[in-house]
Design an enzyme around this catalytic site. Structure first.
Site, PDB file in Angstrom:
ATOM      1  N   ARG A  47     -12.845  -3.921  -7.621  1.00 63.35           N
ATOM      2  CA  ARG A  47     -12.379  -4.665  -6.452  1.00 63.35           C
ATOM      3  C   ARG A  47     -13.563  -5.083  -5.590  1.00 63.35           C
ATOM      4  NH1 ARG A  47      -8.337  -2.142  -1.898  1.00 63.35           N
ATOM      5  NH2 ARG A  47     -10.194  -0.923  -1.482  1.00 63.35           N
ATOM      6  N   PHE A  78       0.858  -1.176   0.000  1.00 66.12           N
ATOM      7  CA  PHE A  78       0.000   0.000   0.000  1.00 66.12           C
ATOM      8  C   PHE A  78       0.901   1.235   0.000  1.00 66.12           C
ATOM      9  CE2 PHE A  78      -2.879   3.161   1.859  1.00 66.12           C
ATOM     10  CZ  PHE A  78      -3.883   3.072   0.927  1.00 66.12           C
ATOM     11  N   ASP A 131       2.668  -6.077   7.105  1.00 65.18           N
ATOM     12  CA  ASP A 131       1.463  -5.251   7.225  1.00 65.18           C
ATOM     13  C   ASP A 131       0.263  -6.164   6.959  1.00 65.18           C
ATOM     14  OD1 ASP A 131      -0.763  -3.653   6.728  1.00 65.18           O
ATOM     15  OD2 ASP A 131       0.388  -2.082   5.715  1.00 65.18           O
ATOM     16  N   TYR A 160     -10.171  -1.049  10.625  1.00 67.78           N
ATOM     17  CA  TYR A 160     -11.435  -0.552  10.055  1.00 67.78           C
ATOM     18  C   TYR A 160     -11.880  -1.342   8.839  1.00 67.78           C
ATOM     19  CZ  TYR A 160      -7.752   2.223   7.746  1.00 67.78           C
ATOM     20  OH  TYR A 160      -6.605   2.620   7.132  1.00 67.78           O
ATOM     21  N   LYS A 161     -11.092  -2.317   8.449  1.00 69.49           N
ATOM     22  CA  LYS A 161     -11.480  -3.161   7.311  1.00 69.49           C
ATOM     23  C   LYS A 161     -12.226  -4.392   7.843  1.00 69.49           C
ATOM     24  CE  LYS A 161      -7.486  -1.514   4.637  1.00 69.49           C
ATOM     25  NZ  LYS A 161      -8.166  -0.754   3.576  1.00 69.49           N
TER      26      LYS A 161
END
Lengths: 395, 395
Positions: free
Chosen positions: A354, A113, A182, A207-208
Site C-alpha cells: 500500500r 475499516f 467515515d 493523524y493520516k
C-alpha cells in the site's frame, strides 16, 4: 495555484526516506513541536487551571473543528473535535439509528475499516439492531426500504477505491435511510464535499492526511438539519447545554457541540492545530489534481517497470482516493525490503503493498524513487533475504 | 520516608502563586515538556509509522496503565489507558450491566460527578436500564436485591466526602450486584486499594492528582475475575484479539486490553508517562498522611481566622479525600478575589469554595498563605469589588 513546494517544506521528512505512508500516519509539521512546547510552557505551566478560559482550551474543539470543516465541505460551527474515530462512529451511528425509529438495519461493506464494523456490532448487539455487511460493489443494490443507516468509509483503506458519496447518499435517502460517512482516508486527501453530497453524519481521524500526530483526536460532523435532534447514546458533560451548572440531568447543547463527551485533549489538539496551519491557502481542487498526478505517475511507472505486481486499486482515478495498492505473493517481505531501502509504504494481509500519496508533501521525485526502488527489489529478488520475512508486532 | 520536598521540586509552580486546584488540573512536571518534545522530534519525526513498534507506542496504554496500577491497589496487566473518563465509565458500566443479566438497576448518588450520571442516563435509555440517584448518605440503604450495578465516585468533587469503598462494595456484592468506582478525585490523592476493597470495575482521569496535563487520557481497571468475561458495548480495533489481522468480526482481546477502543493518544500518553516518574518512590501511606496533615492544618487555620465561612467537608479526615471545601454566601466573588491575590482554588455553585491539597507539591507554607489570604479578603471584604463578580465562561 497552491504552492506545494512550500507545503512540503513545512514538514520534517527524515533524510534518505521516501515516505508513502501518510495514509497511516502523517509526518510532523515542523511548527508542531514548538507549538506544543509553548502550550506546555506558557499555558499549562503558567496559567494552570485558568488556561481553560485564558488560552481558549475550552473552545478549542470547536475552533479546530471549524478549520477542518473547510476541508470536508462543511460549514463553520458544524464540526467538533474529540476522542477517537471509533468513538465518533459510535456516537454518529447511535444518533442516526435513533433518528429512524422502527428501522433497525445498518448496512456497511467489507471494505470498511474493521474498527467501524466492530463498533457497529457492539452497538447493534446492545440496541437490537442488525448489521449487514456486503461487498463494496454490492452496496448500491443492497439499499432497501428496511434500512436505517448506510455506514460507509468513503475510501477503502486497502484498495483506495472511492465510493460515490453523493449517489449512495441519494439512494439511501430515497429508501428513507440516513448516510454516515467515515472520512479517515478522505479528509486532506480528496475534495470531500459533505454539503454537496447531502450526507447526514460524517466522522474522521486527523493523524493520516491531516498530520496531527499519532493518535490525534477525531472529528464529527452533523448535517445542520439533524444537529439539534441528534441524540447519541454516548453523552457527557462537555456536550451538556450548561456543563458548568453541574446539573444532575443531561440536557444536550445546541448543534454539534452535543457530540462532545469528556474533557478535551488539549496537548493533542494543539499539535493538530499547528498541523492545520499548513492547509491555509491550499485549494481542494489543486489538492485533488496533485493527488491524481502523483498516483497516476506511480501506477504508470510500476506497471512499466515491475511486471510481478498487479494493480489492486481502481484504474480510473475518479474512483480512487489518494492511495494506490499492488499485490505481490511475497507482499510482506517486499514491503520490508522497500522500507529497508528507505521507501516507506505498508503491507496489508494477505498480499497488499500500500502506498499513500499525500499532496501536501509528496512530489514526483518521491514517485520516481519509489518506482525505481520497487523495480530493483523485485528484479534482484532482494525480498528473498530471510530478515525481510520476520514479522513485527505491528505492521 | 517519601521526600516530598523533592517531589515538589519536580513541578513547575508559577512564582507568586499558591496552587490549590490540582484536584481540577495538576501543574506541569518540569520533565514533561522535554519528554514530549523528544517524542515529537526523535520518534514521530524520525521513526514515522515505525514508531508504533520501535518507540513502543502500541504497548504504551498498557505500560502506563501498569504504572497507575500501583497507585490504586491493582496488579500489573490490570489497567489500560485511553479516551476520557466519561468514555471509560460508559464501557465499564455497560460491561457490568451485561454481567448481571436480568437486572436493570444502576444505583448512583447525587454527589457523583454529573458526567458519570449523564453517561449512565444515555446508556440506560439505550438498553432499557434504570438509573436511580439518591443522596450520598442514602446509598447504603438503597442497595437492594434488584440492583445490577452500584456506580459511585469515591471522593465527592465538591465536599471531598470519601465513601467507604470496601463496605459499600461488600454490601453490593451481598445483594448480587457489581461495584464500579470512579477514582477521579482519589487516584494520586488517597491510598486507594481496589484489590483490598474487592471492587469490580474502576475508572479515573489523570489530569488531576496525576498531573498528566489538560485532557490527559483516562484509565480503566477490571478485576481479573471479570477481565475475560467483560463485554462493553463500545468496542474497537485496538481491543481486538488480533487488531492487525483486520478481521471483519470482533473477537475481544484477553484481559483488560479489550477495553482499548481506537488508536491511542501517543503525545498525551508521553506527557503522562513523564508525570508518573514523579511517583517513583512515593509511598501511598506517606501520601495519605501528608494529605491529612495539610487538610487538617487548613481547616484549623480557616476556622480560627475566618468566622464567615462554614466547613462543607466531613470533619473526620478518615471520611475525606484530599480536598476541603467551605461555604460562603459570596463564594464566587471570594474565590475571584483569592485568585487575584495568587491563591488558586475554585468555585462550585451555589456557594462552595474548593481547595485541593496535592501531597506531591503542596506544603504547609501553601496552607499558611491560603489561610492568611482568605482571612484578609474576608476581613477587608475585598470581594465586594465589582470586578470579582464578573463571571467567566468556565469557572
Amino acid at each position: 495555484m497552491t504552492d506545494f513546494a512550500a507545503t512540503r517544506r513545512a514538514f520534517h521528512l527524515p533524510k534518505g526516506v521516501t515516505y508513502l505512508d501518510g495514509n497511516s500516519l502523517g509526518p510532523m509539521p515542523v511548527a508542531a513541536r514548538d507549538r506544543v512546547a509553548r502550550m506546555m510552557g506558557d499555558e499549562w505551566s503558567e496559567m494552570l487551571i485558568t488556561g481553560w478560559n485564558k488560552a481558549g482550551w475550552y473552545v478549542q474543539p470547536r475552533k479546530v473543528g471549524d478549520r477542518i470543516a473547510r476541508l470536508i465541505g462543511a460549514g463553520a460551527g458544524e464540526v467538533v473535535m474529540g476522542d477517537t474515530l471509533s468513538i465518533k462512529v459510535f456516537q454518529a451511528l447511535s444518533a442516526a439509528l435513533a433518528l429512524r425509529p422502527g428501522r433497525r438495519v445498518i448496512l456497511s461493506d467489507s471494505g470498511n475499516f474493521p474498527s467501524d464494523l466492530y463498533v457497529a456490532e457492539g452497538l447493534a448487539r446492545a440496541v437490537g439492531a442488525e448489521l449487514r455487511v456486503v461487498a463494496p460493489e454490492e452496496v448500491e443494490a443492497a439499499i432497501a426500504d428496511d434500512l436505517a443507516v448506510l455506514m460507509l468509509t468513503e475510501v477503502d483503506y486497502r484498495t483506495g477505491r472511492r465510493h460515490d458519496m453523493a449517489a449512495l447518499t441519494a439512494k439511501a435517502h430515497g429508501a428513507g435511510a440516513l448516510a454516515l460517512w467515515d472520512l479517515a482516508h478522505s479528509a486532506g486527501a480528496v475534495d470531500v464535499d459533505l454539503t454537496g453530497a447531502d450526507a447526514d453524519f460524517a466522522v474522521g481521524c486527523t493523524y493520516k492526511y491531516l498530520n496531527g500526530g499519532p493518535g490525534a483526536p477525531a472529528f464529527i460532523w452533523t448535517h445542520p438539519r439533524h444537529a439539534d435532534a441528534a441524540q447519541p447514546i454516548l453523552q457527557g458533560w462537555m456536550g451538556h447545554d450548561a456543563p458548568f451548572a453541574f446539573d444532575l440531568g443531561y440536557r444536550p447543547a445546541a448543534g454539534v457541540e452535543r457530540m462532545r463527551v469528556g474533557t478535551p485533549p488539549v496537548i493533542a489538539l494543539t499539535a493538530l492545530d499547528a498541523a492545520l496551519d499548513v492547509w491555509d491557502g491550499v485549494s481542494l481542487s489543486d489538492l485533488r489534481a496533485r493527488s491524481i498526478e502523483l498516483s497516476e505517475a506511480f501506477i504508470a511507472g510500476v506497471e512499466a517497470q515491475c511486471p510481478d505486481v498487479a494493480l489492486n486499486s481502481p484504474r480510473d482515478p475518479g474512483r480512487r482516493g489518494s492511495q494506490v495498492s499492488f499485490r505481490h505473493p511475497q507482499g510482506y517481505a517486499v514491503m520490508q525490503a522497500l522500507i529497508a531501502a528507505g521507501v516507506i509504504g505498508d503491507f496489508r494481509a494477505p498480499d497488499v503493498l500500500r502506498f499513500g500519496f499525500a499532496p501536501l508533501y509528496n512530489d514526483l521525485g518521491d514517485v520516481d524513487r519509489a518506482v525505481e526502488t520497487l523495480a530493483r527489489i523485485l528484479r534482484d529478488e532482494t525480498w528473498n533475504d530471510e530478515k525481510f520475512h520476520q514479522k513485527a508486532a505491528v505492521t
